[in-house]
Every structure is written in C-alpha cells, then in structure tokens.
Design a protein around this motif. Sequence first.
Motif: not given
Length: 303
Positions: A47-50, A54-55, A138, A278, A280
């Motif tokens: 999973h990709s976060h931050n 699309r978190d 992340c 990241s 972002s």
Amino acid sequence: MINNQKYDVIIVGGSYAGLSAALALGRAIRKVLVIDSGRPCNQQTPHSHNFLTRDGHTPAEISALGKSEVMKYPTIEFLADHVNAVSGENNDFEVFTAMGQILKTRKLIFSTGVKDLMPEIPGFADCWGISVIHCPYCHGYEYKDQITGVLANGDTAFEMALMIYNWTKQLFVFTNGKSELTDEQIQKLSARNISIIEKSFQTLIHTEGYLSSIRFTDGSSHFLNALYARPPFEQHCEVPKEIGCEINAAGYIQIDDLQKTSIPGVFAAGDNTSRFRSVSAAVAAGGKAGAFINHELVAEDQD
C-alpha cells in the motif's frame, strides 16, 4: 532501427515522476515519448500512503491510473523498453534502447529511481517495503503502537529512534554488532525506555513478507512487527552518470531548483534526485520538470 521522428522530450522512466512530467508536457502540446522497463523499486509494497486522494492504494493502482490519464493526450507515446545509452547534445540527443531503437529528442528527463541494495540477511529482501520499511510517513501509521525495531548504528540509529518513538513506544535499536552510539545518545534513548541490542542478525522470520521475529547468531530471537532500515542504494540507471551528469556525495543526480542536471537539456526528477522518497514528492518533481522543460523549449524557439 532508427525512428526518424524527433520528439520534444523523451522521458526515461514511467513511474510517478515520469508520468507527472508527461502530463505537464502533454497539456503543453509537446511531442513526448515515455520509455519504461516496468521495474519500479516499490513493486512489492502492498500500500502507498500520504498521497492525497489515493491514500492506501497500491503503487501499481496509482501508476495505472496515472498512465490512463496521461494516455488521453494525443502527443504522448509510450514504449516498453530499456535505455542503454544516450549521445548528442542539447536539442539534438539520440537515445539507444535495448530493443535496438535509435530515437531523437530535443530534451531528456531521467525519472529512473534508485535500486536498494539489500543486506545479506535472509528474509530482509522478502520483507522490504512490507514490514521492513524505510519511511515512517509512508508506513508508520500502519505499525503504530506495535513492537518495532530500528536496524542502524551510531548517529543514524539515534536520529531514527527519536523520530519513530512518536509512532510507537515499543521500540528497540538493533545495531547488528557492537554499538557505535555515544554515552549521551544511549542515556537519551534509555530515558525513553528504548533498548539497544547489539546481537548480530542471522535471519528474519516472516510470513509472506510480514515479520514475526529476528533470529540472532547466538540462537536467541526477538519478536517484532516492523523493522525500519536504510540500506544503501545505487542509481537504477547509469546513463545519466555516463553522459556526464553530476552525482552528488549522497549518490543522487545533482539538480538545480528547475530540475536541471549539470548537462544542458537533461533534467531529472524523482527518487534518483532526492532523499525524500514518496509518491507525492515524485509527482511534484515530475510536474515541475515538465513545466520548466516547456519554458526552456519556448525560450529556445524564440532565438
């Protein structure tokens, strides 16, 4: 096989930074080719976060959605290939690919990322990006309040431990050998009940990348949910270095505020240029590179 058409920009690397650059350039009605070999460094991260909107999505989902959006612009093309070499100069580059293509372009963007160099600890590579992680922004929230380790030594271990303490108080520093922490650092960590364990790693025990424990060379073990680590890395693509792009002391492609490398007409964006890894940050850098390349093309066309 020579492709006689000349692109405004060839983007080497079609992940987040490359796609973002392509989007900016497509909207500027520039003729763009994105070349990607399909080997992102985060391919096994679940999973990709931050990243706003699309978190929690998988990296592959974000890339696929990004590509589908970019493909709506008719001046953008994609090529599944690997770039072996580049020759020429600003406004007159030739790009050579593994499949034998020779492509011409005015400008280049390298958004090729980096390759992490895994330590020789069995299980480490299997857990990388899943429960062996590099970035609390992340992945830290998913492991908050869980039993967590920091695999590092010296100043790096001290700084990482103090940062990650905000996410969990069940924290251990594993130096994988004799500690290089100072007495003052040890005292500050001890005041937070952060233990320092100097035993050498034998293997990581896990199930499909999810840690359960560390086994040490003395036969003992330590239960663990997550382990932070910062393994060394190398540039995923050596072509920028081969054509003369300056590589800084940390191993990243040196760029200025406009994403320009030290070679005129060559730009770079993403993990190959920055410690801040990241989605972002890569998207922001790619969009910036695309915009400033377009500005450079406009200025040169006036000469």
